[in-house]
Each structure stands twice: as structure tokens, then as C-alpha cells.
Design an enzyme around this catalytic site. Structure first.
Site, PDB file in Angstrom:
ATOM      1  N   HIS A 124      22.364  53.975 -37.648  1.00 34.66           N
ATOM      2  CA  HIS A 124      22.029  54.621 -35.893  1.00 34.66           C
ATOM      3  C   HIS A 124      21.170  54.524 -35.604  1.00 34.66           C
ATOM      4  O   HIS A 124      19.811  54.126 -36.135  1.00 34.66           O
ATOM      5  CB  HIS A 124      23.023  55.702 -36.810  1.00 34.66           C
ATOM      6  N   LYS A 158      18.153  60.183 -33.767  1.00 29.28           N
ATOM      7  CA  LYS A 158      20.499  60.347 -34.046  1.00 29.28           C
ATOM      8  C   LYS A 158      19.463  62.248 -35.193  1.00 29.28           C
ATOM      9  O   LYS A 158      18.644  61.761 -36.187  1.00 29.28           O
ATOM     10  CB  LYS A 158      20.653  59.762 -34.384  1.00 29.28           C
TER      11      LYS A 158
END
Ligand code: NAD
Length: 266
Positions: A153, A157
Site C-alpha cells: 500500500h 497508510k
């Protein structure tokens, strides 16, 4: 008749796309675009913040009391207040925020006794298909296949591993009799890092602006199988959240999954 929709976290990456796509749909009228009190865009028009024309709706700090459904993509810290608000005012809830504690998941289950809730760590169709398949494949392959889950990600995040990676692991544990979360090993390092029989290795990559990649590797002596999912942009989750919002307004109280919304009973 249009369902009145509140978006919590409306100034965030997901919230802005949900707002933008909700404006394209005829099923919703947006009655609340809600943010954290310290958000830089508080008070500005929510449409402008989302890159659209003006909606004559300010990004506000208080949750409207009259609505059919609330979509939350914010932070776990907001979840308790959101659940209470929805229960108190009889508003259906789509909970997309990840990283919820066990106690918060329990609160969601209890709230499901009085309101309809969809909770999913990933609202895309493809990923939910994967959730439905990974455990069955693990069961068919048996204990001789090592399982590793790798997710990647964007650098912003906060939680790791991703909620979706945990949902994949949970589905595998459920189908194969492994203990969740005790049979998960998060990353490996050091001199005593030998793989244990039956463990599920969990690996979180954080880099650049990757929207979301998940890979489940099943490997034994002689062969490997890889199942993977890549989200190209956030709209796949935002569309799923809106589909869940349409669906949950028509349901009896209960805590539902995205597999219920999509009818993915495999
Ligand atoms: P983000 O940081 O861009 O947005 C979160 C927004 O929530 C921010 O604007 C923040 O100011 C706001 N916020 C924080 N506390 C709040 C509060 N108490 N009340 C109202 N707003 C508050 O993050 P994001 O990338 O949009 O992701 C949000 C959440 O959704 C994360 O938990 C993420 O993991 C999750 N997510 C879920 C899915 C899914 O399909 N379920 C997909 C993508 C992201």
C-alpha cells in the site's frame, strides 16, 4: 425515493471519491459531509474539496440526525461515536474503516441487533471473490503447502498489515482449522526465523502511492500457486461502498459482510 446519505471522513482520500461518485448516482441525496474538527478544509464546500462543482454543502463537524445511511471511511478513533450515533438515530451503517479493535468489532456486532450494518475491510468485488476462494483453496491443498500473504500500500497508510490481508488470513484460518490470529507470523528477521509448520506469513510493503495489492502464495516442494488482486484506483472501493449503502438501507438489523451485499455465496 432517494436515500439520505452521510459521509464521515468526507475530506479524506476515500471520502472524496465516495462523495464524487454518490453525486453521479440518483439513489442518494448527500445530507452530511463530515470531518475531524481540525481538518484543514472544514467549512469549505464539500463538492469543491472533492474536486467537483459546488454542492452547497459545507464540510462540517457534526453528524446530521436524519438520514437513512452513513458511510464511514475515517479512523478507528471515530468508530465508537459513529456506531452510537447510528444506533441512536436508527441510521444504517457502512463501516469501511480498517484497523478496528476486537472491542470495536464486538460493538459493531451488538449494534447489529438494532440497525443494519455492512462492515468490510475491502469493498471491491474482485477482493471479495478472493476472500471467498482463498480458504477453500488452502483446504484443498492441505498442510504441505506453506501460505504467505504479501500486501503493498501507499506510504500514508497507518495500519499494518492491511485489514484486507487480515481478512484473507482469517478466511484461510476458518476453512483450515488454523487459529486466528495466533497462527499468523508478521514479517521475519533474526537468527531464529525458521518457518513453523502451518503458520501464515504476513508481509506489509509501504511505498509510494500504491492503492492496494494483495498476493496469497501457496507453495510446497515442487510448485507454487499465486492468487492476487490489484486495485487500480480507489473508485473500486468507493463504488462498492455505495453499492453496500444502497443494499443496507433495505435490510433488517444485522451485521452483514460485502459477500452478503454481492451475493457471493461460493
Ligand atoms: P485518509 O487519511 O485519506 O482519510 C481519512 C479521513 O478521516 C481524514 O480526512 C481525516 O481527517 C478523517 N477523520 C479522522 N478522524 C475523524 C473523525 N473523528 N470524524 C470524521 N472524520 C475523521 O484515509 P483513507 O485512505 O481515505 O482511508 C480511510 C480508512 O478507510 C482507512 O481505515 C483505510 O484503511 C480504509 N479503507 C478501506 C477500504 C475498504 O474497501 N473497506 C478501502 C480503502 C481504505
Amino acid at each position: 425515493m432517494k436515500s439520505r446519505l452521510i459521509i464521515n471522513g468526507a475530506g479524506g482520500r476515500m471520502g472524496k471519491r465516495i462523495l464524487a461518485l454518490a453525486c453521479e448516482e440518483t439513489d442518494f441525496s448527500i445530507v452530511g459531509a463530515v470531518e475531524y474538527p481540525k481538518h484543514a478544509d472544514l467549512g469549505k464546500d464539500a463538492g469543491i474539496v472533492a474536486g467537483l462543482a459546488s454542492l452547497n454543502l459545507p464540510l462540517g463537524n457534526s453528524l446530521p440526525e436524519e438520514a437513512e445511511v452513513l458511510i464511514d471511511f475515517s479512523l478507528p478513533e471515530a468508530a465508537d461515536g459513529i456506531i452510537k450515533h447510528c444506533q441512536h438515530h436508527g441510521i444504517a451503517l457502512v463501516m469501511g474503516t480498517t484497523g478496528l479493535s476486537a472491542a470495536q468489532k464486538q460493538r459493531l456486532a451488538e449494534a447489529g441487533e438494532t440497525i443494519a450494518i455492512v462492515q468490510a475491510t475491502n469493498m471491491s468485488l474482485g477482493m471479495n471473490l478472493l476472500f471467498a476462494l482463498v480458504g477453500k483453496i488452502a483446504r484443498s491443498l492441505g498442510q504441505e503447502y506453506d501460505i504467505e500473504i504479501v500486501e503493498a500500500h501507499h506510504r500514508f497508510k497507518k495500519d499494518a498489515p492491511s485489514g484486507s490481508a487480515l481478512s484473507l488470513a482469517e478466511a484461510i484460518c476458518r476453512e483450515t482449522g488454523r487459529a486466528y490470529p495466533d497462527d499468523l507470523t508478521h514479517g521475519r528477521s533474526g537468527q531464529e526465523a525458521l518457518r513453523k509448520q502451518g503458520e501464515i506469513g504476513m508481509h506489509a510493503v509501504r511505498a509510494g502511492d500504491i492503492v492496494g495489492q494483495h498476493t496469497v502464495l501457496y507453495s510446497t516442494l515442487g510448485e507454487s500457486i499465486t492468487l492476487g488482486h490489484t486495485a487500480h484506483n480507489r473508485d473500486t472501493f468507493a463504488r462498492g461502498a455505495l453499492r453496500a449503502a444502497q443494499w443496507v438501507c433495505r435490510q433488517k438489523p444485522g451485521l452483514y459482510s460485502m459477500q452478503d451485499v454481492l451475493g457471493l455465496a461460493l
